[in-house]
Write an enzyme that holds these catalytic residues in place. Structure first.
Site, PDB file in Angstrom:
ATOM      1  N   ARG A 166      44.726  28.980  52.085  1.00  0.00           N
ATOM      2  CA  ARG A 166      44.382  28.177  53.289  1.00  0.00           C
ATOM      3  C   ARG A 166      44.333  26.698  52.950  1.00  0.00           C
ATOM      4  O   ARG A 166      44.865  25.837  53.665  1.00  0.00           O
ATOM      5  CB  ARG A 166      43.024  28.649  53.800  1.00  0.00           C
ATOM      6  N   GLY A 193      46.487  34.269  36.992  1.00  0.00           N
ATOM      7  CA  GLY A 193      45.842  34.203  35.670  1.00  0.00           C
ATOM      8  C   GLY A 193      46.841  33.893  34.568  1.00  0.00           C
ATOM      9  O   GLY A 193      47.936  33.390  34.829  1.00  0.00           O
ATOM     10  N   ASP A 194      46.471  34.293  33.333  1.00  0.00           N
ATOM     11  CA  ASP A 194      47.308  33.883  32.192  1.00  0.00           C
ATOM     12  C   ASP A 194      48.705  34.509  32.264  1.00  0.00           C
ATOM     13  O   ASP A 194      49.703  33.855  31.929  1.00  0.00           O
ATOM     14  CB  ASP A 194      46.609  34.203  30.861  1.00  0.00           C
ATOM     15  N   ASP A 245      38.452  37.134  35.766  1.00  0.00           N
ATOM     16  CA  ASP A 245      38.128  37.211  34.331  1.00  0.00           C
ATOM     17  C   ASP A 245      37.522  35.951  33.743  1.00  0.00           C
ATOM     18  O   ASP A 245      36.907  36.000  32.683  1.00  0.00           O
ATOM     19  CB  ASP A 245      39.412  37.535  33.537  1.00  0.00           C
ATOM     20  N   ASN A 285      11.235  53.128  29.558  1.00  0.00           N
ATOM     21  CA  ASN A 285      11.669  54.511  29.843  1.00  0.00           C
ATOM     22  C   ASN A 285      13.117  54.599  30.316  1.00  0.00           C
ATOM     23  O   ASN A 285      13.669  55.672  30.473  1.00  0.00           O
ATOM     24  CB  ASN A 285      10.752  55.157  30.892  1.00  0.00           C
ATOM     25  N   ARG A 318      24.007  58.437  31.106  1.00  0.00           N
ATOM     26  CA  ARG A 318      25.068  58.469  32.122  1.00  0.00           C
ATOM     27  C   ARG A 318      25.961  57.239  31.940  1.00  0.00           C
ATOM     28  O   ARG A 318      25.525  56.218  31.402  1.00  0.00           O
ATOM     29  CB  ARG A 318      24.465  58.435  33.529  1.00  0.00           C
ATOM     30  N   HIS A 335      37.465  48.599  40.327  1.00  0.00           N
ATOM     31  CA  HIS A 335      38.073  47.597  41.205  1.00  0.00           C
ATOM     32  C   HIS A 335      37.183  47.072  42.323  1.00  0.00           C
ATOM     33  O   HIS A 335      37.598  46.161  43.048  1.00  0.00           O
ATOM     34  CB  HIS A 335      39.393  48.146  41.768  1.00  0.00           C
TER      35      HIS A 335
HETATM   36  O1  F6P Z   1      42.823  40.341  35.457  1.00  0.00           O
HETATM   37  C1  F6P Z   1      42.005  40.866  36.462  1.00  0.00           C
HETATM   38  C2  F6P Z   1      41.739  42.338  36.195  1.00  0.00           C
HETATM   39  O2  F6P Z   1      40.863  42.815  37.168  1.00  0.00           O
HETATM   40  C3  F6P Z   1      41.164  42.624  34.829  1.00  0.00           C
HETATM   41  O3  F6P Z   1      39.776  42.324  34.747  1.00  0.00           O
HETATM   42  C4  F6P Z   1      41.481  44.101  34.710  1.00  0.00           C
HETATM   43  O4  F6P Z   1      41.496  44.551  33.372  1.00  0.00           O
HETATM   44  C5  F6P Z   1      42.881  44.159  35.320  1.00  0.00           C
HETATM   45  O5  F6P Z   1      42.946  43.091  36.263  1.00  0.00           O
HETATM   46  C6  F6P Z   1      43.185  45.468  36.037  1.00  0.00           C
HETATM   47  O6  F6P Z   1      44.535  45.407  36.432  1.00  0.00           O
HETATM   48  P1  F6P Z   1      45.095  46.395  37.572  1.00  0.00           P
HETATM   49  O7  F6P Z   1      44.539  45.946  38.889  1.00  0.00           O
HETATM   50  O8  F6P Z   1      46.604  46.214  37.484  1.00  0.00           O
HETATM   51  O9  F6P Z   1      44.632  47.787  37.218  1.00  0.00           O
END
Ligand code: F6P
Length: 326
Positions: free
Chosen positions: A24, A105-106, A131, A218, A250, A256
């Site tokens: 935007r 990202g990178d 990240d 605990n 656990r 995601h």
């Molecule tokens: O780079 C963002 C990210 O969410 C990472 O933290 C994670 O490891 C990766 O993407 C997961 O990738 P995908 O959505 O392709 O499973």
């Protein structure tokens, strides 16, 4: 320096909350600076396939608050090939695109860097990833929202851990960086935080848990970054249980949900600032750089540096986590 008349913007890599706010901002900045902004759908793959469409001000109404990205994202194998990149360049030229803004990202910036070695089309990168692992910016777009999502989830886990006197291992995202784990762990009062930047010592972890039990703790929560050298939450839980079966254990892998949700105010403002700064930078002839915010100021860092010089984890925070997890 040729005048920039048409810019294309796309989102790439893992999506992050705030990407829409950034799209935007780029479009609205284009309107202000009399530059047409085109959206490329589905990242580099859409660039190759020519999924390019003019975006006008109304096209980005009412999206600042929406998670995800209206331009979609996609991993592109074709773009890894020289032939694919040539097709992408041909599509940009066909649409008379003068410059490109990549929000990602990178991996995205690595692709942009290689593309630019073959095709003379200016690229500016905007750090859009949860990240927070890019050098040249204090925060990446989506990081703050992801932190709050994790904190909300772990607080809920704390309720049930406390009710059942359980030990929980909670795995968070971050690829091979521990930023999400470290800050969310501190905010949730985690008993231990395992991050890729430090080799995990299982005996030390067992001692922390034992000391906690001695102090009548605990229930405990251990935050595990997915890139931790132990291999993640399921693995470390197995190793702990194998050495000490006293805990009712656990494992929760947040997954995601950390990528979705309405962006926080902080991410919306960051995204808005970076979007305008990227358009201004292109208009001033900047190229091959990532725009960032450092100490509140807009900064520009070569792609090479933003990718390679991994953002350093804040040392003081690790000590803080240790001191407070009593
Ligand atoms: O780079 C963002 C990210 O969410 C990472 O933290 C994670 O490891 C990766 O993407 C997961 O990738 P995908 O959505 O392709 O499973």
């Amino acid at each position: 320096m040729p005048k920039i008349k048409k810019i294309a913007v796309f989102t790439s890599g893992g999506d992050s909350p705030g990407m829409n706010a950034c799209i935007r901002s780029v479009v609205r900045a284009g309107v202000s600076f009399n530059v047409d902004v085109y959206g490329i759908y589905r990242g580099f793959q859409g660039m190759i396939e020519g999924e390019i469409k003019l975006l006008e001000s109304r096209d980005v109404s009412n999206i600042i608050q929406k998670g995800g990205t209206i331009l979609k994202s996609a991993r592109s194998k074709d773009f890894m090939e020289k032939e694919g990149r040539a097709k992408a360049a041909a599509q940009l030229r066909k649409n008379e695109i003068d410059a490109v803004i990549a929000i990602g990202g990178d991996g995205t910036f690595t692709g942009a860097k290689i593309f630019q070695q073959e095709h003379d089309i200016p690229f500016i990168g905007i750090p859009g990833t949860i990240d927070n692992d890019l050098y040249g910016t204090d925060r990446t777009i989506g990081y703050d929202t992801a932190l709050n999502t994790v904190v909300d989830a772990v607080d809920k886990i704390r309720d049930t851990a406390d009710s059942h006197d359980r030990l929980f291992f909670v795995e968070v995202m971050g690829k091979d960086a521990g930023f999400i784990a470290l800050r969310s762990g501190i905010a949730c009062g985690a008993e231990a935080i395992l991050i890729p930047e430090n080799k995990t010592d299982v005996n030390e972890l067992l001692q922390i848990l034992k000391d906690g039990k001695k102090r009548n703790k605990n229930s405990s929560i251990v935050i595990v970054a997915e890139g931790d050298d132990t291999g993640g939450a399921i693995e470390i839980a197995k190793q702990v249980k194998a050495r000490n079966n006293d805990y009712d254990t656990r494992v929760t892998i947040l997954g995601h949900i950390q990528r979705g949700g309405s962006p926080s105010c902080s991410d919306r403002v960051l995204a808005s600032r970076l979007g305008v700064a990227a358009v201004q930078a292109l208009a001033e002839g900047k190229n091959k750089v990532m725009v960032g915010e450092v100490n509140g100021q807009m900064t520009f860092t070569d792609f090479e540096k933003s990718i390679k010089h991994h953002q350093k984890i804040e040392k003081g925070l690790e000590e803080l986590a240790r001191v407070l997890a009593q």
